[in-house]
Motif scaffolding. Sequence first.
Motif, PDB file in Angstrom:
ATOM      1  N   GLU A 272     -63.952  -9.561  15.166  1.00 55.30           N
ATOM      2  CA  GLU A 272     -63.317 -10.726  15.706  1.00 55.30           C
ATOM      3  C   GLU A 272     -61.740 -10.763  15.372  1.00 55.30           C
ATOM      4  O   GLU A 272     -61.037 -11.238  15.797  1.00 55.30           O
ATOM      5  CB  GLU A 272     -64.033 -12.117  15.193  1.00 55.30           C
ATOM      6  N   LEU A 273     -61.409  -9.800  14.153  1.00 56.10           N
ATOM      7  CA  LEU A 273     -60.006  -9.596  13.902  1.00 56.10           C
ATOM      8  C   LEU A 273     -59.490  -8.360  14.319  1.00 56.10           C
ATOM      9  O   LEU A 273     -58.487  -7.673  13.896  1.00 56.10           O
ATOM     10  CB  LEU A 273     -60.104  -9.544  12.365  1.00 56.10           C
TER      11      LEU A 273
ATOM     12  N   ASP B 237     -57.497  -3.414   8.867  1.00 53.65           N
ATOM     13  CA  ASP B 237     -56.452  -3.850   9.653  1.00 53.65           C
ATOM     14  C   ASP B 237     -57.248  -3.958  10.997  1.00 53.65           C
ATOM     15  O   ASP B 237     -57.980  -3.087  11.198  1.00 53.65           O
ATOM     16  CB  ASP B 237     -55.246  -3.194   9.649  1.00 53.65           C
ATOM     17  N   GLY B 238     -56.957  -4.719  11.875  1.00 53.40           N
ATOM     18  CA  GLY B 238     -57.260  -4.788  13.225  1.00 53.40           C
ATOM     19  C   GLY B 238     -56.366  -3.623  14.083  1.00 53.40           C
ATOM     20  O   GLY B 238     -55.453  -3.149  13.736  1.00 53.40           O
TER      21      GLY B 238
ATOM     22  N   VAL C 162     -59.160  -7.730  20.044  1.00 52.44           N
ATOM     23  CA  VAL C 162     -60.214  -8.324  19.350  1.00 52.44           C
ATOM     24  C   VAL C 162     -61.685  -8.356  20.241  1.00 52.44           C
ATOM     25  O   VAL C 162     -61.365  -8.489  21.682  1.00 52.44           O
ATOM     26  CB  VAL C 162     -59.700  -9.538  19.441  1.00 52.44           C
TER      27      VAL C 162
ATOM     28  N   LEU D  30     -53.671  -7.335  19.261  1.00 52.65           N
ATOM     29  CA  LEU D  30     -54.745  -7.047  18.509  1.00 52.65           C
ATOM     30  C   LEU D  30     -55.845  -6.918  19.642  1.00 52.65           C
ATOM     31  O   LEU D  30     -55.983  -7.503  20.499  1.00 52.65           O
ATOM     32  CB  LEU D  30     -55.256  -8.350  17.615  1.00 52.65           C
TER      33      LEU D  30
ATOM     34  N   ARG E 221     -60.901  -5.487  13.831  1.00 49.79           N
ATOM     35  CA  ARG E 221     -61.125  -4.313  13.217  1.00 49.79           C
ATOM     36  C   ARG E 221     -62.332  -3.045  13.835  1.00 49.79           C
ATOM     37  O   ARG E 221     -63.178  -3.662  14.479  1.00 49.79           O
ATOM     38  CB  ARG E 221     -61.569  -4.755  11.754  1.00 49.79           C
TER      39      ARG E 221
END
Lengths: 334, 401
Positions: free
Chosen positions: A105-106, A80-81, A91, A89, A108
């Motif tokens: 990019e997500l 999960d981010g 990011v 998030l 994480r």
Amino acid sequence: MTDLLNRPEGGPNDDAEGMAVEPITQWDLFIARLRRHRLAMISTIFLFVIIIVSFIIGPLLSCDKGAVECDFPQLWDYTDGLRDDNDRLLVNIAPRTEIPFGTDELGRDVLARVVRGGQASLTVGFVTGLLVASIGTVVGALAGYYPGIVDQALMRFTDLILGLPLLPVAIVVGRLLPELTFLPDWMQSGPWGIAFLLGFLLWGGLARIVRAEFLSLREKEFVEAARAAGASDRRIIFRHILPNAMSPIIVQTTLIIGAAIIIEAALSFLGFGVRPPTPTWGGMAAEGGGVAVRGFWWELVFAGSALVSTVLAVNFIGDGLRDALDPTQTIERK
Amino acid sequence: MLAYIIRRLVYGVVTLLALSLVVFLLIQASGGGPLDRLKLNPRMAPVIAQLTEQWGLDKPIMQQYFTWLRNFVTPTDVASAAGLTVIFGKIGIQGIMPIVTIVIAGAYTAWAFLAKINQSWWRAFRAFSIVFVWVIGLWLAKSRIVFSLSWGDSFRGDGAVWDNIFGAAGATFRLGITALLLALLIGIPLGIFQAIRQYSFFDQVGTTLSFIAFSTPIFIIAIGFQLLLALYLEKWTGVKLFFVTGMTDPGYNDLGFMAQIGDVVRHLVLPALSIALISIASYSRFQRASMLEVMHSDYLRTAKAKGLPRRRVILKHALRNALIPIVTLVSLDVAGIIGGAIITESIFGWPGVGRLYIQAINAVDYPTVMAVVMSIGIGIVIMNIVADILYGVLDPRVRYD
């Protein structure tokens, strides 16, 4: 132990008649030669650390989503981010103290994924190595020991495998693996399917080497003696010849482990290796390469370094083993 | 010798048949067909029925395979194939000819040099054959005789598979040959110098770098080159030295001759170097080992003992013999270069066979996938045979049985 290779004649262990009381075994010599190869020793320790981190610390610290309750801090969740206080998030955050490797990019945590990603990459390497060693040894041993029809049939089959274009075939099979419903689940996705695929594509070279070893060893006097003493074929193959053919097998297997990790990375880059969300170093480096153009270099650099340094360590160990297992080599290496 | 070649060719054909059958069955077993996407739309039913009929997707699997196999070896236009044109395809022959000539001339020169062939008839044949190849090639190009096998149409609707593959082959040749030349020109001298100065600083650095190159996946090398030598180089120094996509600029045709050459080179260097790096590492390691082996031989000690200058000993006595094993390595490395090209072409947007392959796989375009796999397989089988024959020619101790 420290300097077996340079031990002077008439050393401190000799008895009154000048006879050595402490025998030096092949194993002692092997260890002594290996210890001489400093890079291989460092690499062994490094690889050991990587294995511990990937297979023990990684699964302990990170927790799979949907698995049993997670008491670990969110930082180590690799699926999960990360989110800030306003639930946004985080990011592509650059490395900083709380997030030493940054986020992808997500959103994480890259560190958690690098730690976790080693598991898949190393599984592919070791399982492929194991498969190649077993298939290659059995095929090579049978072909080398039984001349004639067995040898011919097995070697033609080996030629066939060696004649396959490795990467194109690996790509197309890797692409189709998740859709091959007749395979068990654990082979369709994840590292095991890729490892089996690579194992079946890569054993040809080892089989040829083992066959050549067997061809020359089976003519030796000690095999003749074993046969005269009434040993069975199986005993001659496994107890008399195989131990003498071990060194090329070990060295070749080490090289295969490195090669398999690299090929898996290439497949992951194309999207046909171990499928996401399971992180692998190759897949992460590929993702990182995509965002590095925009200046977010960290995922590429950290995942890439983990991959390259591990394969490098494996190759150095292979080099060290090659030198150490070669009984003709003396003390030339500095 | 001839029997040996024929036997190897038969094995090669068996390998290719097995390869095609395995890939074909895997594709069939994977279930999902090219029409899956259309099935989402109910109004597409007649189209699906028509395409299924047209592509023969409703037939039994083995029947489909044999249909594919028959088509794969059947020329589209039998009349034109009856001529001498079987070998050269619809490829831009003008583009292929210089490469063919260079390769043949280079191979002849290396062969004659290494095998110490000096007979006058041989030299005459050598000189003549280069001209011969040129004339045939020009004649084929001029007379526009075309030949193609019926490899079917692409499922992506972009024309005949044969045309697509041979349209892309030129780009892959350009990339592959450049990579091979770079690898040879850098790798072999590197290995020689490492062997001459064994255990020196240069040797140690070379060995370490080779190990690192071996241990790095080619896509990381390619992305690294893109980032460091193109993107960040431009960002930090303002110098735009290399391009990272395509073979030429869009405005290529408007450039002058020298500018065109510059443009091609600036597009070519980075992808070719990415592919070449691993080959450079392996050639230099191999050349170093082979050179060291020769340098410890008795005849080299003799050469030194009779007082020949060091330069002559190395160049004439050592190098000639140390180069022989690398011929095999280079021929077998072709598979590696093709593999490297598949990945590098996708990264650098190079319109070659490798990129076509990845696109076809992503689009479930089976005719193209099969045809590319088979083309690469054929190339590797041929190169393996060439390697064996060349090795026997260069090393008289090798015998074929």
